[in-house]
Motif scaffolding. Structure first.
Motif, PDB file in Angstrom:
ATOM      1  N   GLY A   1       0.079   3.765   2.617  1.00 14.75           N
ATOM      2  CA  GLY A   1      -0.061   3.228   3.963  1.00 14.75           C
ATOM      3  C   GLY A   1       1.257   3.267   4.714  1.00 14.75           C
ATOM      4  O   GLY A   1       2.325   3.438   4.133  1.00 14.75           O
ATOM      5  N   GLU A   2       1.175   3.102   6.036  1.00 12.94           N
ATOM      6  CA  GLU A   2       2.373   3.107   6.876  1.00 12.94           C
ATOM      7  C   GLU A   2       3.155   1.810   6.676  1.00 12.94           C
ATOM      8  O   GLU A   2       2.584   0.716   6.612  1.00 12.94           O
ATOM      9  CB  GLU A   2       1.997   3.262   8.341  1.00 12.94           C
ATOM     10  CG  GLU A   2       3.206   3.347   9.278  1.00 12.94           C
ATOM     11  CD  GLU A   2       2.817   3.587  10.727  1.00 12.94           C
ATOM     12  OE1 GLU A   2       3.658   3.341  11.610  1.00 12.94           O
ATOM     13  OE2 GLU A   2       1.655   4.010  10.969  1.00 12.94           O
TER      14      GLU A   2
ATOM     15  N   ARG B   1       0.843  -1.190   0.000  1.00 12.98           N
ATOM     16  CA  ARG B   1       0.000   0.000   0.000  1.00 12.98           C
ATOM     17  C   ARG B   1       0.884   1.247   0.000  1.00 12.98           C
ATOM     18  O   ARG B   1       1.483   1.584   1.024  1.00 12.98           O
ATOM     19  CB  ARG B   1      -0.938  -0.023   1.200  1.00 12.98           C
ATOM     20  CG  ARG B   1      -1.939  -1.169   1.169  1.00 12.98           C
ATOM     21  CD  ARG B   1      -2.774  -1.234   2.433  1.00 12.98           C
ATOM     22  NE  ARG B   1      -1.992  -1.617   3.596  1.00 12.98           N
ATOM     23  CZ  ARG B   1      -1.665  -2.874   3.907  1.00 12.98           C
ATOM     24  NH1 ARG B   1      -2.045  -3.870   3.120  1.00 12.98           N
ATOM     25  NH2 ARG B   1      -0.962  -3.144   4.979  1.00 12.98           N
TER      26      ARG B   1
ATOM     27  N   THR C   1      -6.049  -3.784  20.192  1.00 14.04           N
ATOM     28  CA  THR C   1      -6.956  -3.002  19.358  1.00 14.04           C
ATOM     29  C   THR C   1      -7.221  -1.619  19.948  1.00 14.04           C
ATOM     30  O   THR C   1      -7.911  -0.804  19.343  1.00 14.04           O
ATOM     31  CB  THR C   1      -8.290  -3.745  19.184  1.00 14.04           C
ATOM     32  OG1 THR C   1      -8.835  -4.028  20.487  1.00 14.04           O
ATOM     33  CG2 THR C   1      -8.079  -5.058  18.437  1.00 14.04           C
TER      34      THR C   1
ATOM     35  N   TYR D   1       2.648  -8.223  13.828  1.00 15.80           N
ATOM     36  CA  TYR D   1       2.372  -7.319  12.715  1.00 15.80           C
ATOM     37  C   TYR D   1       1.595  -8.019  11.601  1.00 15.80           C
ATOM     38  O   TYR D   1       0.746  -7.405  10.946  1.00 15.80           O
ATOM     39  CB  TYR D   1       3.671  -6.730  12.168  1.00 15.80           C
ATOM     40  CG  TYR D   1       4.117  -5.482  12.896  1.00 15.80           C
ATOM     41  CD1 TYR D   1       3.399  -4.294  12.777  1.00 15.80           C
ATOM     42  CD2 TYR D   1       5.247  -5.482  13.706  1.00 15.80           C
ATOM     43  CE1 TYR D   1       3.802  -3.145  13.442  1.00 15.80           C
ATOM     44  CE2 TYR D   1       5.653  -4.339  14.380  1.00 15.80           C
ATOM     45  CZ  TYR D   1       4.929  -3.171  14.243  1.00 15.80           C
ATOM     46  OH  TYR D   1       5.321  -2.032  14.908  1.00 15.80           O
TER      47      TYR D   1
ATOM     48  N   ASN E   1      -1.933  -7.896  12.323  1.00 14.47           N
ATOM     49  CA  ASN E   1      -2.499  -6.560  12.185  1.00 14.47           C
ATOM     50  C   ASN E   1      -2.252  -6.103  10.753  1.00 14.47           C
ATOM     51  O   ASN E   1      -1.160  -5.683  10.396  1.00 14.47           O
ATOM     52  CB  ASN E   1      -1.827  -5.609  13.183  1.00 14.47           C
ATOM     53  CG  ASN E   1      -2.507  -4.258  13.248  1.00 14.47           C
ATOM     54  OD1 ASN E   1      -3.000  -3.750  12.237  1.00 14.47           O
ATOM     55  ND2 ASN E   1      -2.519  -3.662  14.421  1.00 14.47           N
ATOM     56  N   GLU E   2      -3.263  -6.179   9.927  1.00 15.25           N
ATOM     57  CA  GLU E   2      -3.097  -5.988   8.491  1.00 15.25           C
ATOM     58  C   GLU E   2      -3.043  -4.525   8.069  1.00 15.25           C
ATOM     59  O   GLU E   2      -3.055  -4.222   6.882  1.00 15.25           O
ATOM     60  CB  GLU E   2      -4.227  -6.702   7.745  1.00 15.25           C
ATOM     61  CG  GLU E   2      -4.236  -8.206   7.998  1.00 15.25           C
ATOM     62  CD  GLU E   2      -5.374  -8.908   7.292  1.00 15.25           C
ATOM     63  OE1 GLU E   2      -6.281  -8.189   6.789  1.00 15.25           O
ATOM     64  OE2 GLU E   2      -5.376 -10.148   7.248  1.00 15.25           O
ATOM     65  N   ARG E   3      -2.944  -3.645   9.026  1.00 16.89           N
ATOM     66  CA  ARG E   3      -2.939  -2.213   8.701  1.00 16.89           C
ATOM     67  C   ARG E   3      -1.626  -1.767   8.058  1.00 16.89           C
ATOM     68  O   ARG E   3      -1.585  -0.777   7.345  1.00 16.89           O
ATOM     69  CB  ARG E   3      -3.200  -1.422   9.980  1.00 16.89           C
ATOM     70  CG  ARG E   3      -3.075   0.074   9.819  1.00 16.89           C
ATOM     71  CD  ARG E   3      -3.272   0.783  11.142  1.00 16.89           C
ATOM     72  NE  ARG E   3      -2.928   2.193  11.047  1.00 16.89           N
ATOM     73  CZ  ARG E   3      -2.932   3.031  12.076  1.00 16.89           C
ATOM     74  NH1 ARG E   3      -3.283   2.600  13.269  1.00 16.89           N
ATOM     75  NH2 ARG E   3      -2.589   4.298  11.920  1.00 16.89           N
ATOM     76  N   TYR E   4      -0.541  -2.508   8.295  1.00 17.65           N
ATOM     77  CA  TYR E   4       0.785  -2.041   7.932  1.00 17.65           C
ATOM     78  C   TYR E   4       1.422  -2.866   6.820  1.00 17.65           C
ATOM     79  O   TYR E   4       1.192  -4.072   6.721  1.00 17.65           O
ATOM     80  CB  TYR E   4       1.719  -2.090   9.157  1.00 17.65           C
ATOM     81  CG  TYR E   4       1.200  -1.302  10.329  1.00 17.65           C
ATOM     82  CD1 TYR E   4       1.443   0.059  10.441  1.00 17.65           C
ATOM     83  CD2 TYR E   4       0.433  -1.926  11.309  1.00 17.65           C
ATOM     84  CE1 TYR E   4       0.956   0.783  11.501  1.00 17.65           C
ATOM     85  CE2 TYR E   4      -0.065  -1.208  12.378  1.00 17.65           C
ATOM     86  CZ  TYR E   4       0.197   0.151  12.475  1.00 17.65           C
ATOM     87  OH  TYR E   4      -0.311   0.872  13.528  1.00 17.65           O
TER      88      TYR E   4
END
Length: 301
Positions: A53-54, A50, A244, A78, A81-84
């Motif tokens: 994204g970070e 991404r 979270t 990590y 946690n799929e944000r990164y």
């Protein structure tokens, strides 16, 4: 035919110039893609990367590898946690991570990440997360990036997990992690006996259980006890990545004795970990539980 030969020659030269001491592992979609120091900018074209994204670039410490329990804990946390975007700097021989090599390693890392940023990735989206000597290597890397680019590229966040004490000569050569190394710099100090450097301060610095000796690290051999202390910073960070919501509440205070005496009970409360306020400044203390989960719901002693 000559043109094709030249293309092959240039391709071979590019491969040959890659640093063979380490590579970059991109974790995504239940699998991995590996890049060399020459090919890392190609990650921008990967469908799972991404670009807005970070990105977390994680550097483990001396004596560690991908199989180390605390390193695996960080990586798996990590992944969950799929944000990164997650990149791990992977060494083929863990003995390469040393104060003797730190200057050259940070030089190559700075060159590689600068190429990534020049290719189009925003350095402000990058979070360097380093443990022990890895924290000092990434701090120097971040410093080199911004100086070479005349501050056109500045790392967004630098996380030092128990930054290593390197000795006077190495400290002069490598430099010491400081708040000037990124837009936001945070440090977590869990050992003050042999491994940790309490003078490597970020914009905000956390001292779990006083930051000297962790209460559950009780081995009578100093080196084993110190190692237990320092890897606890990885364990805490991994727990915060999985969380979270904010955990590890902490009180702003200038010393551990004042914290334990309750003098700082009316001071500002902050949270150690992945979910934190980038505007935080100062020194914070906290207690943890003595077994997982280590998060303690109250910031008070």
């Amino acid at each position: 035919m000559i043109g094709k030969s030249l293309v092959l020659l240039f391709a071979f030269a590019a491969i040959a110039s890659a640093d063979t001491r380490f590579n970059f592992i991109h974790y995504h979609d239940g699998t991995t893609t590996e890049y060399s120091t020459d090919t890392l900018p190609q990650i921008l074209t990967h469908p799972s990367f991404r670009r807005t994204g970070e990105t977390v670039a994680f550097h483990y410490g001396a004596g560690q590898n991908l199989g180390s329990a605390e390193v695996s804990d960080i990586i798996n946390s990590y992944i969950s946690n799929e944000r990164y975007n997650l990149i791990v700097i992977h060494y083929f021989n863990m003995e390469v991570i040393s104060t003797d090599n730190a200057v050259s390693l940070s030089d190559v890392l700075a060159t590689t990440f600068t190429r990534l940023f020049d290719t189009g990735y925003n350095s402000g989206f990058m979070n360097f997360v380093g443990h022990a000597l890895g924290a000092q290597i990434l701090a120097r890397t971040s410093r080199l990036i911004q100086n070479r680019a005349n501050f056109r590229h500045v790392i967004g966040r630098l996380t030092g997990l128990d930054p290593a004490s390197m000795g006077p000569v190495a400290t002069i050569q490598i430099g010491r992690l400081t708040s000037a190394d990124a837009q936001f710099v945070e440090t977590i100090h869990t050992d003050g006996t042999l491994n940790g450097d309490h003078l490597s301060f970020g914009h905000v610095s956390f001292f779990p259980n006083g930051g000297e000796n962790q209460p559950f690290c009780t081995n009578t051999i100093p080196t084993i006890r110190a190692n237990c202390n320092t890897v606890f910073s990885l364990t805490m960070w991994a727990e915060s990545v999985r969380a979270t919501s904010q955990i590890f509440p902490s009180l702003q205070c200038d010393t551990w004795p004042r914290y334990t005496a309750g003098v700082c009970n009316n001071n500002h409360i902050a949270h150690l970990g992945r979910i934190t306020d980038n505007n935080l400044r100062g020194t914070y203390f906290l207690r943890t539980n003595n077994a997982p989960p280590f998060n303690r719901e109250t910031p008070f002693p």
